[in-house]
Design a protein around this motif. Sequence first.
Motif, PDB file in Angstrom:
ATOM      1  N   ALA A  23      42.602 -19.837  29.209  1.00 12.14           N
ATOM      2  CA  ALA A  23      42.157 -18.503  28.816  1.00 12.14           C
ATOM      3  C   ALA A  23      40.704 -18.343  29.252  1.00 12.14           C
ATOM      4  CB  ALA A  23      42.281 -18.342  27.298  1.00 12.14           C
ATOM      5  N   GLY A  24      40.221 -17.112  29.187  1.00 11.41           N
ATOM      6  CA  GLY A  24      38.808 -16.855  29.408  1.00 11.41           C
ATOM      7  C   GLY A  24      38.223 -16.441  28.069  1.00 11.41           C
ATOM      8  N   THR A  25      37.219 -17.173  27.607  1.00 11.68           N
ATOM      9  CA  THR A  25      36.605 -16.803  26.334  1.00 11.68           C
ATOM     10  C   THR A  25      35.296 -16.065  26.611  1.00 11.68           C
ATOM     11  OG1 THR A  25      36.093 -17.570  24.110  1.00 11.68           O
ATOM     12  CG2 THR A  25      35.376 -18.992  25.885  1.00 11.68           C
ATOM     13  N   ILE A  26      35.155 -14.923  25.974  1.00 12.43           N
ATOM     14  CA  ILE A  26      33.982 -14.079  26.237  1.00 12.43           C
ATOM     15  C   ILE A  26      32.779 -14.651  25.502  1.00 12.43           C
ATOM     16  CG2 ILE A  26      32.987 -11.782  25.882  1.00 12.43           C
ATOM     17  CD1 ILE A  26      35.814 -10.666  26.497  1.00 12.43           C
ATOM     18  N   ILE A  27      31.766 -14.993  26.272  1.00 11.11           N
ATOM     19  CA  ILE A  27      30.563 -15.596  25.708  1.00 11.11           C
ATOM     20  C   ILE A  27      29.564 -14.512  25.323  1.00 11.11           C
ATOM     21  CG2 ILE A  27      28.623 -17.169  26.188  1.00 11.11           C
ATOM     22  CD1 ILE A  27      31.405 -18.522  26.066  1.00 11.11           C
ATOM     23  N   THR A  28      29.394 -13.522  26.162  1.00 13.72           N
ATOM     24  CA  THR A  28      28.436 -12.468  25.852  1.00 13.72           C
ATOM     25  C   THR A  28      28.672 -11.233  26.721  1.00 13.72           C
ATOM     26  OG1 THR A  28      26.087 -11.970  25.528  1.00 13.72           O
ATOM     27  CG2 THR A  28      26.640 -13.291  27.457  1.00 13.72           C
ATOM     28  N   LEU A  29      28.174 -10.107  26.203  1.00 12.56           N
ATOM     29  CA  LEU A  29      28.215  -8.829  26.927  1.00 12.56           C
ATOM     30  C   LEU A  29      27.046  -8.011  26.408  1.00 12.56           C
ATOM     31  CD1 LEU A  29      29.708  -6.675  28.719  1.00 12.56           C
ATOM     32  CD2 LEU A  29      30.949  -6.026  26.652  1.00 12.56           C
ATOM     33  N   TRP A  30      26.284  -7.446  27.309  1.00 10.94           N
ATOM     34  CA  TRP A  30      25.087  -6.706  26.885  1.00 10.94           C
ATOM     35  C   TRP A  30      24.770  -5.617  27.897  1.00 10.94           C
ATOM     36  CZ3 TRP A  30      20.259  -6.131  29.356  1.00 10.94           C
ATOM     37  CH2 TRP A  30      19.199  -5.662  28.567  1.00 10.94           C
ATOM     38  N   THR A  31      24.371  -4.455  27.381  1.00  8.51           N
ATOM     39  CA  THR A  31      23.864  -3.374  28.234  1.00  8.51           C
ATOM     40  C   THR A  31      22.468  -2.994  27.736  1.00  8.51           C
ATOM     41  OG1 THR A  31      26.068  -2.489  28.693  1.00  8.51           O
ATOM     42  CG2 THR A  31      24.226  -0.979  28.963  1.00  8.51           C
ATOM     43  N   HIS A  32      21.562  -2.788  28.665  1.00  6.11           N
ATOM     44  CA  HIS A  32      20.196  -2.376  28.311  1.00  6.11           C
ATOM     45  C   HIS A  32      20.259  -1.092  27.475  1.00  6.11           C
ATOM     46  CE1 HIS A  32      16.118  -0.947  28.707  1.00  6.11           C
ATOM     47  NE2 HIS A  32      15.777  -2.056  29.347  1.00  6.11           N
ATOM     48  N   PRO A  33      19.511  -1.034  26.355  1.00  7.37           N
ATOM     49  CA  PRO A  33      19.595   0.146  25.472  1.00  7.37           C
ATOM     50  C   PRO A  33      19.406   1.478  26.194  1.00  7.37           C
ATOM     51  CG  PRO A  33      18.275  -1.564  24.440  1.00  7.37           C
ATOM     52  CD  PRO A  33      18.616  -2.072  25.816  1.00  7.37           C
ATOM     53  N   GLU A  34      18.562   1.532  27.210  1.00  6.69           N
ATOM     54  CA  GLU A  34      18.329   2.808  27.928  1.00  6.69           C
ATOM     55  C   GLU A  34      19.543   3.279  28.708  1.00  6.69           C
ATOM     56  OE1 GLU A  34      15.019   3.033  30.716  1.00  6.69           O
ATOM     57  OE2 GLU A  34      13.809   1.938  29.243  1.00  6.69           O
ATOM     58  N   PHE A  35      20.476   2.367  28.964  1.00  5.81           N
ATOM     59  CA  PHE A  35      21.591   2.710  29.854  1.00  5.81           C
ATOM     60  C   PHE A  35      22.947   2.581  29.170  1.00  5.81           C
ATOM     61  CE2 PHE A  35      18.048   1.210  32.458  1.00  5.81           C
ATOM     62  CZ  PHE A  35      17.826   2.362  33.213  1.00  5.81           C
ATOM     63  N   ARG A  36      22.932   2.619  27.844  1.00  6.67           N
ATOM     64  CA  ARG A  36      24.206   2.517  27.110  1.00  6.67           C
ATOM     65  C   ARG A  36      24.994   3.815  27.197  1.00  6.67           C
ATOM     66  NH1 ARG A  36      22.172  -1.533  22.209  1.00  6.67           N
ATOM     67  NH2 ARG A  36      21.739  -3.190  23.712  1.00  6.67           N
ATOM     68  N   GLY A  37      26.295   3.693  27.042  1.00  3.85           N
ATOM     69  CA  GLY A  37      27.158   4.871  27.068  1.00  3.85           C
ATOM     70  C   GLY A  37      27.427   5.398  28.473  1.00  3.85           C
ATOM     71  N   PRO A  62      30.985  -2.290  15.225  1.00  7.00           N
ATOM     72  CA  PRO A  62      32.219  -1.526  15.451  1.00  7.00           C
ATOM     73  C   PRO A  62      32.321  -0.955  16.860  1.00  7.00           C
ATOM     74  CG  PRO A  62      30.707  -0.281  14.044  1.00  7.00           C
ATOM     75  CD  PRO A  62      30.118  -1.653  14.212  1.00  7.00           C
ATOM     76  N   GLY A  63      31.168  -0.704  17.500  1.00  8.44           N
ATOM     77  CA  GLY A  63      31.205  -0.177  18.872  1.00  8.44           C
ATOM     78  C   GLY A  63      31.897  -1.157  19.800  1.00  8.44           C
ATOM     79  N   MET A  64      31.526  -2.434  19.651  1.00  7.65           N
ATOM     80  CA  MET A  64      32.138  -3.457  20.511  1.00  7.65           C
ATOM     81  C   MET A  64      33.617  -3.601  20.203  1.00  7.65           C
ATOM     82  SD  MET A  64      31.241  -5.345  22.984  1.00  7.65           S
ATOM     83  CE  MET A  64      32.814  -5.202  23.778  1.00  7.65           C
ATOM     84  N   PHE A  65      33.944  -3.479  18.916  1.00  2.00           N
ATOM     85  CA  PHE A  65      35.360  -3.578  18.526  1.00  2.00           C
ATOM     86  C   PHE A  65      36.160  -2.460  19.196  1.00  2.00           C
ATOM     87  CE2 PHE A  65      38.943  -2.713  15.665  1.00  2.00           C
ATOM     88  CZ  PHE A  65      39.510  -3.976  15.601  1.00  2.00           C
ATOM     89  N   SER A  66      35.610  -1.237  19.176  1.00  2.00           N
ATOM     90  CA  SER A  66      36.408  -0.123  19.732  1.00  2.00           C
ATOM     91  C   SER A  66      36.507  -0.203  21.254  1.00  2.00           C
ATOM     92  CB  SER A  66      35.889   1.240  19.265  1.00  2.00           C
ATOM     93  OG  SER A  66      34.566   1.403  19.618  1.00  2.00           O
TER      94      SER A  66
END
Length: 154
Positions: free
Chosen positions: A86-100, A132-136
């Motif tokens: 499997a692939g286990t997700i270690i991290t995910l991040w977006t710079h606050p200025e560029f979210r959405g 919850p954002g990441m969950f959705s």
Amino acid sequence: MHSEFQYRNINKDNADELKFVAEQDSRIPLQYDPSFPWNEDSITGRLNYFSKEIKDDDFFEVAVLENKVVGFHVVKKVPYAQDIFAGTIITLWTHPEFRGKGIATNLKLRAETWAKSQKLTYLLTNVHVKNPGMFSINKKLGFEVVQYSLRKPL
Ligand SMILES: CC(C)(COP(=O)(O)OP(=O)(O)OC[C@H]1O[C@@H](n2cnc3c(N)ncnc32)[C@H](O)[C@@H]1OP(=O)(O)O)[C@@H](O)C(=O)NCCC(=O)NCCS
């Protein structure tokens, strides 16, 4: 507006780039867990982890805008059951200025393409209850809840 985001492998030879990613990653839990024990050593800890534990055949991509890292995603190959990886997700991040703007979605879709190319059977992830954002995003992209993760403060 920002369709000029580019996606590529992290450049581990670029110490500044790797340190930037390690620092942002080390701070992620703080936003939803004020008791998280962060200090400067947390950055070094993540640097060591990325350098030693994330291999060239794992997924480690960044989103960049004008050579600046505005997002990253790391997925590590793990044994799941006999003959199943499997692939286990270690991290995910977006710079606050560029979210959405779809950066996280794009990184996740790219990781999924990579995982299929590696013949992995599942992608695995954990999401904090206060995120919850990441969950959705995960639900929207087809992730299903298969177990609960519990902890007891001591
Ligand atoms: C979670 C995170 C990675 C999302 O990144 P992003 O690039 O803004 O996500 P996207 O633009 O791809 O958004 C995907 C969808 O989720 C929605 N979404 C994003 N953040 C959300 C939030 N906080 N709450 C609710 N919905 C959210 C978007 O509106 C979008 O919906 P749509 O497809 O209907 O338009 C970003 O907010 C982040 O870096 N948070 C801090 C780090 C973190 O929590 N990482 C995950 C734990 S490892």
